[in-house]
Design a protein around this motif. Structure first.
Motif, PDB file in Angstrom:
ATOM      1  N   THR A 270     -33.401  19.547  32.311  1.00 23.82           N
ATOM      2  CA  THR A 270     -34.121  18.985  33.458  1.00 23.82           C
ATOM      3  C   THR A 270     -34.218  20.012  34.583  1.00 23.82           C
ATOM      4  O   THR A 270     -35.219  20.057  35.306  1.00 23.82           O
ATOM      5  CB  THR A 270     -33.445  17.714  33.994  1.00 23.82           C
ATOM      6  OG1 THR A 270     -32.145  18.025  34.507  1.00 23.82           O
ATOM      7  CG2 THR A 270     -33.329  16.649  32.925  1.00 23.82           C
TER       8      THR A 270
ATOM      9  N   GLN B 180     -36.947  22.494  33.626  1.00 23.29           N
ATOM     10  CA  GLN B 180     -38.256  21.883  33.858  1.00 23.29           C
ATOM     11  C   GLN B 180     -38.587  21.857  35.352  1.00 23.29           C
ATOM     12  O   GLN B 180     -39.727  22.093  35.755  1.00 23.29           O
ATOM     13  CB  GLN B 180     -38.280  20.469  33.290  1.00 23.29           C
ATOM     14  CG  GLN B 180     -38.191  20.413  31.769  1.00 23.29           C
ATOM     15  CD  GLN B 180     -37.938  19.007  31.255  1.00 23.29           C
ATOM     16  OE1 GLN B 180     -37.907  18.033  32.015  1.00 23.29           O
ATOM     17  NE2 GLN B 180     -37.732  18.884  29.951  1.00 23.29           N
TER      18      GLN B 180
ATOM     19  N   THR C  56     -39.646  25.302  36.489  1.00 21.63           N
ATOM     20  CA  THR C  56     -41.019  25.581  36.053  1.00 21.63           C
ATOM     21  C   THR C  56     -42.027  24.849  36.926  1.00 21.63           C
ATOM     22  O   THR C  56     -43.030  25.434  37.367  1.00 21.63           O
ATOM     23  CB  THR C  56     -41.205  25.156  34.582  1.00 21.63           C
ATOM     24  OG1 THR C  56     -40.320  25.919  33.761  1.00 21.63           O
ATOM     25  CG2 THR C  56     -42.641  25.383  34.132  1.00 21.63           C
TER      26      THR C  56
END
Length: 240
Positions: A148, A151, A154
């Protein structure tokens, strides 16, 4: 999970607020730990790249319990720096729900992260390295949390890239719309036609990859949150 062995084991409690630190130290003393404490400012170096140095340089216990606010990007960064600087396993108690912040701390090298709602028995079990404790993070759970965070990183980078693609005028128009101004207000403020403002708004929506002004405002709010600027902007909401 790495912890300390049973007996009078040394624990370093690191906190931002002395009252919180005192309460936790007292509870751990009652459970047979030898406890010392430091303020976060004593542990986090002026140079974050200094690495695992043992804080300010003096001897520290092998295991640390951190009580740090993770609600802001700056708070999370300080916690990660503390984890990297301290020698030995670091455990954290936080009010923040499991998610990217937990993953960031695990990525930084934390032995475990626990919700501040867990009981003292669970904290003691974690510090003693009891992997069977109810709130212990399994290897799978650790990987999920770290995922997580990856992510989140990103998404943050992509959002920053989209914001950077805006021209200065488009960014300014987005800012005043975020503050609650209508298109007509923006036109008056910049002394241009409403058609010009609408054209600029369409360009903003396209570059941010959203379909409505509301979505653009939400995206801008998320950008301000991740950069730590939202509280500063909020003071001006409703004003041009």
């Amino acid at each position: 999970m790495t912890g300390v062995k049973a007996g009078r084991s040394a624990i370093l409690v690191v906190a931002e607020h002395s009252l919180v630190s005192e309460a936790v130290c007292s509870a751990l003393l009652g459970r047979g730990f030898d406890v010392s404490r430091r303020m976060l400012s004593e542990v986090v170096p002026a140079d974050p790249d200094r690495g695992r140095t043992g804080g300010a340089g003096s001897a520290v216990p092998g295991t640390a319990l951190l009580l740090v606010d993770l609600a802001t990007p700056a708070g999370l960064e300080r916690a990660c720096v503390a984890v990297r600087c301290l020698v030995g396993p670091c455990f954290l108690l936080t009010d923040v729900a499991p998610g990217p912040a937990w993953g960031a701390l695990l990525e930084a090298g934390a032995a475990s992260v626990m919700a501040s709602t867990v009981g003292l028995d669970e904290v003691v079990a974690a510090l003693r390295g009891d992997d069977s404790a109810e709130h212990a993070l399994t290897p799978h759970r650790r990987r999920v949390l770290q995922g997580t965070w990856e992510q989140h990183v990103t998404a943050t980078e992509e959002r920053e890239s989209r914001m950077a693609s805006l021209t200065p005028r488009e960014r300014s128009v987005l800012e005043v719309i975020y503050r609650g101004a209508a298109v007509s207000d923006v036109a008056v403020f910049y002394r241009v036609s409403e058609a010009t403002v609408r054209s600029q708004v369409r360009a903003v929506l396209t570059k941010l990859g959203v379909g409505t002004q509301l979505e653009a405002v939400a995206e801008y709010a998320a950008y301000l949150d991740q950069s730590g600027e939202r509280s500063e902007r909020s003071a001006g909401v409703g004003r041009l």
